[in-house]
Scaffold this active site. Structure first.
Site, PDB file in Angstrom:
ATOM      1  N   CYS A   2       0.798  -1.205   0.000  1.00  0.00           N
ATOM      2  CA  CYS A   2       0.000   0.000   0.000  1.00  0.00           C
ATOM      3  C   CYS A   2       0.841   1.270   0.000  1.00  0.00           C
ATOM      4  O   CYS A   2       1.011   1.824  -1.059  1.00  0.00           O
ATOM      5  CB  CYS A   2      -1.014   0.005   1.114  1.00  0.00           C
ATOM      6  SG  CYS A   2      -2.389   0.923   0.502  1.00  0.00           S
ATOM      7  N   ARG A  27      -5.509   5.557   1.930  1.00  0.00           N
ATOM      8  CA  ARG A  27      -5.461   4.453   0.976  1.00  0.00           C
ATOM      9  C   ARG A  27      -5.877   3.120   1.608  1.00  0.00           C
ATOM     10  O   ARG A  27      -6.059   2.137   0.908  1.00  0.00           O
ATOM     11  CB  ARG A  27      -4.029   4.317   0.409  1.00  0.00           C
ATOM     12  CG  ARG A  27      -3.604   5.525  -0.400  1.00  0.00           C
ATOM     13  CD  ARG A  27      -2.149   5.434  -0.777  1.00  0.00           C
ATOM     14  NE  ARG A  27      -1.846   4.191  -1.455  1.00  0.00           N
ATOM     15  CZ  ARG A  27      -2.074   3.961  -2.740  1.00  0.00           C
ATOM     16  NH1 ARG A  27      -2.577   4.900  -3.488  1.00  0.00           N
ATOM     17  NH2 ARG A  27      -1.768   2.794  -3.270  1.00  0.00           N
ATOM     18  N   TRP A  74      -1.393  -3.349   2.864  1.00  0.00           N
ATOM     19  CA  TRP A  74      -2.715  -3.873   2.527  1.00  0.00           C
ATOM     20  C   TRP A  74      -2.422  -5.286   2.027  1.00  0.00           C
ATOM     21  O   TRP A  74      -1.792  -5.473   0.989  1.00  0.00           O
ATOM     22  CB  TRP A  74      -3.342  -2.996   1.437  1.00  0.00           C
ATOM     23  CG  TRP A  74      -4.467  -3.599   0.675  1.00  0.00           C
ATOM     24  CD1 TRP A  74      -4.373  -4.368  -0.462  1.00  0.00           C
ATOM     25  CD2 TRP A  74      -5.873  -3.491   0.943  1.00  0.00           C
ATOM     26  NE1 TRP A  74      -5.615  -4.721  -0.899  1.00  0.00           N
ATOM     27  CE2 TRP A  74      -6.547  -4.204  -0.065  1.00  0.00           C
ATOM     28  CE3 TRP A  74      -6.604  -2.850   1.932  1.00  0.00           C
ATOM     29  CZ2 TRP A  74      -7.936  -4.285  -0.111  1.00  0.00           C
ATOM     30  CZ3 TRP A  74      -7.984  -2.941   1.882  1.00  0.00           C
ATOM     31  CH2 TRP A  74      -8.632  -3.652   0.878  1.00  0.00           C
ATOM     32  N   ASN A 100       5.805  -2.575  -2.549  1.00  0.00           N
ATOM     33  CA  ASN A 100       4.442  -2.578  -3.068  1.00  0.00           C
ATOM     34  C   ASN A 100       4.458  -3.365  -4.368  1.00  0.00           C
ATOM     35  O   ASN A 100       5.401  -3.226  -5.148  1.00  0.00           O
ATOM     36  CB  ASN A 100       3.971  -1.154  -3.401  1.00  0.00           C
ATOM     37  CG  ASN A 100       3.524  -0.412  -2.179  1.00  0.00           C
ATOM     38  OD1 ASN A 100       3.379  -0.994  -1.115  1.00  0.00           O
ATOM     39  ND2 ASN A 100       3.301   0.878  -2.331  1.00  0.00           N
ATOM     40  N   GLU A 482     -25.453  -3.874 -14.405  1.00  0.00           N
ATOM     41  CA  GLU A 482     -24.415  -3.144 -13.667  1.00  0.00           C
ATOM     42  C   GLU A 482     -24.366  -1.674 -14.104  1.00  0.00           C
ATOM     43  O   GLU A 482     -24.212  -0.772 -13.278  1.00  0.00           O
ATOM     44  CB  GLU A 482     -23.059  -3.847 -13.870  1.00  0.00           C
ATOM     45  CG  GLU A 482     -21.833  -3.115 -13.364  1.00  0.00           C
ATOM     46  CD  GLU A 482     -21.804  -2.865 -11.848  1.00  0.00           C
ATOM     47  OE1 GLU A 482     -22.696  -3.332 -11.134  1.00  0.00           O
ATOM     48  OE2 GLU A 482     -20.885  -2.158 -11.406  1.00  0.00           O
ATOM     49  N   GLU A 489     -26.879   4.632  -8.494  1.00  0.00           N
ATOM     50  CA  GLU A 489     -26.150   4.859  -7.247  1.00  0.00           C
ATOM     51  C   GLU A 489     -25.587   6.258  -7.111  1.00  0.00           C
ATOM     52  O   GLU A 489     -25.651   6.847  -6.044  1.00  0.00           O
ATOM     53  CB  GLU A 489     -24.942   3.903  -7.175  1.00  0.00           C
ATOM     54  CG  GLU A 489     -25.267   2.500  -6.808  1.00  0.00           C
ATOM     55  CD  GLU A 489     -23.979   1.686  -6.693  1.00  0.00           C
ATOM     56  OE1 GLU A 489     -23.306   1.487  -7.724  1.00  0.00           O
ATOM     57  OE2 GLU A 489     -23.641   1.276  -5.585  1.00  0.00           O
ATOM     58  N   LYS A 604     -19.950   1.606   2.062  1.00  0.00           N
ATOM     59  CA  LYS A 604     -19.016   0.806   1.259  1.00  0.00           C
ATOM     60  C   LYS A 604     -19.145  -0.672   1.588  1.00  0.00           C
ATOM     61  O   LYS A 604     -19.038  -1.525   0.729  1.00  0.00           O
ATOM     62  CB  LYS A 604     -17.584   1.299   1.493  1.00  0.00           C
ATOM     63  CG  LYS A 604     -16.536   0.620   0.643  1.00  0.00           C
ATOM     64  CD  LYS A 604     -16.655   1.033  -0.810  1.00  0.00           C
ATOM     65  CE  LYS A 604     -15.808   0.172  -1.733  1.00  0.00           C
ATOM     66  NZ  LYS A 604     -16.341   0.154  -3.114  1.00  0.00           N
TER      67      LYS A 604
HETATM   68  C1  F6R Z   1     -22.240  -1.195  -5.902  1.00  0.00           C
HETATM   69  C2  F6R Z   1     -21.636  -1.820  -4.750  1.00  0.00           C
HETATM   70  C3  F6R Z   1     -22.437  -2.796  -3.977  1.00  0.00           C
HETATM   71  C4  F6R Z   1     -21.547  -3.986  -3.546  1.00  0.00           C
HETATM   72  C5  F6R Z   1     -22.325  -4.915  -2.611  1.00  0.00           C
HETATM   73  C6  F6R Z   1     -21.519  -6.110  -2.208  1.00  0.00           C
HETATM   74  O1  F6R Z   1     -21.406  -0.268  -6.522  1.00  0.00           O
HETATM   75  O2  F6R Z   1     -20.521  -1.546  -4.415  1.00  0.00           O
HETATM   76  O3  F6R Z   1     -23.537  -3.239  -4.694  1.00  0.00           O
HETATM   77  O4  F6R Z   1     -21.137  -4.674  -4.689  1.00  0.00           O
HETATM   78  O5  F6R Z   1     -22.705  -4.209  -1.457  1.00  0.00           O
HETATM   79  O6  F6R Z   1     -20.369  -5.743  -1.539  1.00  0.00           O
HETATM   80  P1  F6R Z   1     -19.152  -6.747  -1.374  1.00  0.00           P
HETATM   81  O7  F6R Z   1     -18.624  -7.013  -2.757  1.00  0.00           O
HETATM   82  O8  F6R Z   1     -18.179  -6.021  -0.513  1.00  0.00           O
HETATM   83  O9  F6R Z   1     -19.687  -7.989  -0.750  1.00  0.00           O
END
Ligand code: F6R
Length: 609
Positions: A2, A27, A74, A100, A482, A489, A604
């Site tokens: 990282c 990061r 990371w 890295n 997608e 989003e 996230k």
């Molecule tokens: C969309 C997005 C979410 C994730 C979902 C699963 O841009 O980021 O739809 O794909 O919440 O998250 P993970 O992959 O972390 O299990």
């Protein structure tokens, strides 16, 4: 990977390196460490978790020196732990390094060193470099590094110190960012600009193949053959926030542009197109195990689920294994038929999504074999799965997933070809062809970026619309889903993804001149079908934006706007056709003034059910 920081000069290097690492915290990292030379000895401190743990460690065991290298890690090879944290040394503690990147041939190098009696303390690919530098060391660190780099394949940004030459840092770059900061009576090293901005704005951006030797007063750059290289010192005007995003306006845009590298990092050392060979070290399934798989369920949420929908085509067409794809929150309550002949493929960027983790646990309790595709080493999903194929995308900071998605597609493509190799369900020639197609994708994405301006123009033209319909078929149907999700989003515009052939069974009623259609019509066996579906929409007054193959000379007859992507095989095409859709969503959100990196109501990582 990282963050890397290094210092040599008249001040206390420890403070400068810690401060630089702090500037790289954005990061993401799971552990950190620092090394100095003091009284002709190397001294190292490493801690897991946040930098404050490393600082506390240093307060208890003080360090001071005029030379230091530090790292935030990371995890890629090996879980987050103190043993795996950088810096790493050779067994005699003469050489210490931070790294890295990914060393492709580390497994064979490690085996060779182990046969020579060398012992390893970590699970990392990095440690082999320290061993090799020591092996080549006579009395000149630079020469030892040059010799070592002749043996190494892969990507690296390296910072290296030797206890016997306490007046220099050597650093080297190959496909991973590395910057030298030029001061007065002091010089610096960092993986990223923000680490150095408080100290100097005069920076040299090392190029691939460069090896720099830093003393307090001099910077000399050579290559592995010791040819001297001249590099310009640039004066950086960015403020810290601009620097974190490497000059991009948002993390999402930076991450979109990182994809040629993250895709390559994900397949690096795992595919060999000329030999028709896939080698995914983490998959321990034997030929017999694979032949006994009755069916596959791919289970995931959101964007990761869409990568699973693409994988269904790959597992069925390449490995000839019946495959279903489930949304994790549905899977866990629908009582799927599970037993020890079922392979469950879990896909998750974070490795912490609550529904996905619960689905994994359910399948495990029914004796299924669990293979996870995951971006975060040491995450819950990666710990609980039987086999983990990591996507080497690095931390994804933008909430809307971009580089993690193409990393997942890359990993799933490789896994399906690995299963096909072991099942012998494709010929050697077919496997070579499909691997070559994947190999060429990073360059093709790079070529596509030359047209970003066209995507921006389309975004400006349509950003005022309130509804969009995305159409695709076959492997590009999930990409329509997608593309629509990305637009929803980050720009809060209503968008639906639909299988193009299904449009006439309902959504066609929505079509008017106020609802643009984005159609993925790249060359494939369903190309003509998609074109006739587009015709149905146009006949009802729709404005159509087409994602077309470069060689398609008739695309402009079919669409009102055409965005061209380089030609490729249909099975690999989702990795390419999603890129214009990511960019389109991004530019629409920018035109509308939305908060691209932190869209409202979204997190996230969704760690609640
Ligand atoms: C969309 C997005 C979410 C994730 C979902 C699963 O841009 O980021 O739809 O794909 O919440 O998250 P993970 O992959 O972390 O299990």
């Amino acid at each position: 990977m990282c963050g890397i920081v290094g210092y040599i000069g008249g001040k206390n290097a420890v403070d400068i390196v810690l401060n630089g690492l702090k500037k790289l915290e954005y990061r993401g990292y799971d552990s950190s460490g620092i090394a100095v030379v003091k009284d002709e000895q190397l001294q190292i401190r490493r801690s897991i978790g946040k930098l404050k743990n490393l600082k506390e460690n240093i307060e208890k065991n003080p360090l001071e020196s005029n030379i230091s290298i530090g790292h935030t890690r990371w995890a890629t090879h090996g879980k987050p732990s103190e043993e795996n944290a950088h810096p790493h040394t050779d067994p005699t503690k003469s050489i210490v390094i931070v790294h890295n990147g990914i060393i492709e041939n580390y497994a064979e190098l490690k085996l060779r060193l182990e046969k020579e009696g060398k012992e390893f303390k970590s699970e990392t690919d990095t440690e082999v470099i320290a061993h090799l530098i020591k092996k080549h060391y006579k009395d000149n660190l630079l020469n030892a590094v040059q010799e070592t780099l002749k043996e190494i394949k892969g990507s690296y940004a390296l910072g290296i110190i030797c206890k016997d030459e306490p007046n220099k840092i050597v650093c080297a770059r190959q496909n991973a960012s590395l910057i030298v900061g030029a001061g007065k009576g002091e010089n610096f090293l960092a993986s990223d600009i923000p680490a150095l901005l408080s100290y100097t704005r005069n920076m040299i951006f090392l190029e691939n193949g460069d090896i720099a030797e830093l003393t307090a007063n001099e910077i000399t750059i050579t290559d592995i053959e010791n040819n001297v290289k001249k590099r310009e010192i640039k004066n950086i005007k960015w403020d810290c926030v601009q620097a974190e995003k490497e000059g991009y306006k948002h993390f999402m845009l930076k991450e979109i542009y990182e994809q040629p590298r993250t895709i390559e990092d994900t397949f690096r050392g795992r595919i060999y197109p000329d030999e028709g060979r896939v080698y995914i070290e983490e998959i321990k399934l034997s030929k017999e195990d694979i032949k006994s798989i009755s069916n596959i369920y791919v289970v995931a949420c959101g964007t990761a689920y869409y990568s699973g929908l693409v994988a269904k085509f790959l597992f069925e067409n390449f490995a000839k294994i019946p495959t279903e794809v489930d949304i994790a929150s549905e899977f866990r309550y629908r009582e799927p038929i599970l037993n020890d002949k079922v392979l469950i493929v879990i896909v998750s960027q974070s490795g912490e999504t609550a529904d996905t983790l619960a689905a994994l646990r359910l399948a495990k309790s029914k004796d299924c074999t669990i293979l996870a595709v995951c971006n975060v080493v040491g995450s819950s999903i990666s710990r609980e799965a039987d086999h983990v194929v990591y996507t080497h995308c690095g931390p994804e900071i933008g909430v809307a997933s971009t580089k993690a998605f193409t990393g997942q597609l890359t990993a799933l493509y490789m896994v399906s070809l690995d299963l096909a190799c072991k099942k012998e369900s494709l010929s050697k020639e077919e496997i070579k062809k499909y691997l070559k197609e994947l190999w060429e994708i990073p360059v093709k994405i790079g070529d596509f970026f030359k047209q970003s301006e066209t995507v921006y123009e389309v975004a400006k033209r349509f950003a005022n619309k309130r509804d969009f319909l995305y159409l695709g078929r076959h492997v590009n149907y999930p990409i329509a889903l997608e593309g629509a999700l990305k637009l929803k989003e980050i720009s809060y515009i209503h968008a639906e993804g639909y299988a193009a052939g299904e449009m006439k069974h309902g959504p066609i009623a929505l079509i008017d001149d106020d609802m643009p259609i984005i159609a993925i019509a790249v060359k494939s066996k369903v190309y003509e079908k998609v074109i006739s579906n587009i015709g149905e929409a146009k006949a009802r007054g729709a404005t159509v934006i087409i994602i077309a193959s470069e060689s398609d000379k008739t695309a402009s007859n079919n669409g009102d706007n055409v965005i061209y992507v380089p030609d490729c095989d249909e099975f690999v095409s989702p990795i390419l056709s999603v890129i214009p859709l990511q960019l389109l969503a991004y530019y629409v959100a920018v035109v509308l003034g939305c908060d691209v990196d932190q869209p409202r109501n979204l997190a996230k990582s969704v760690t609640v059910e």
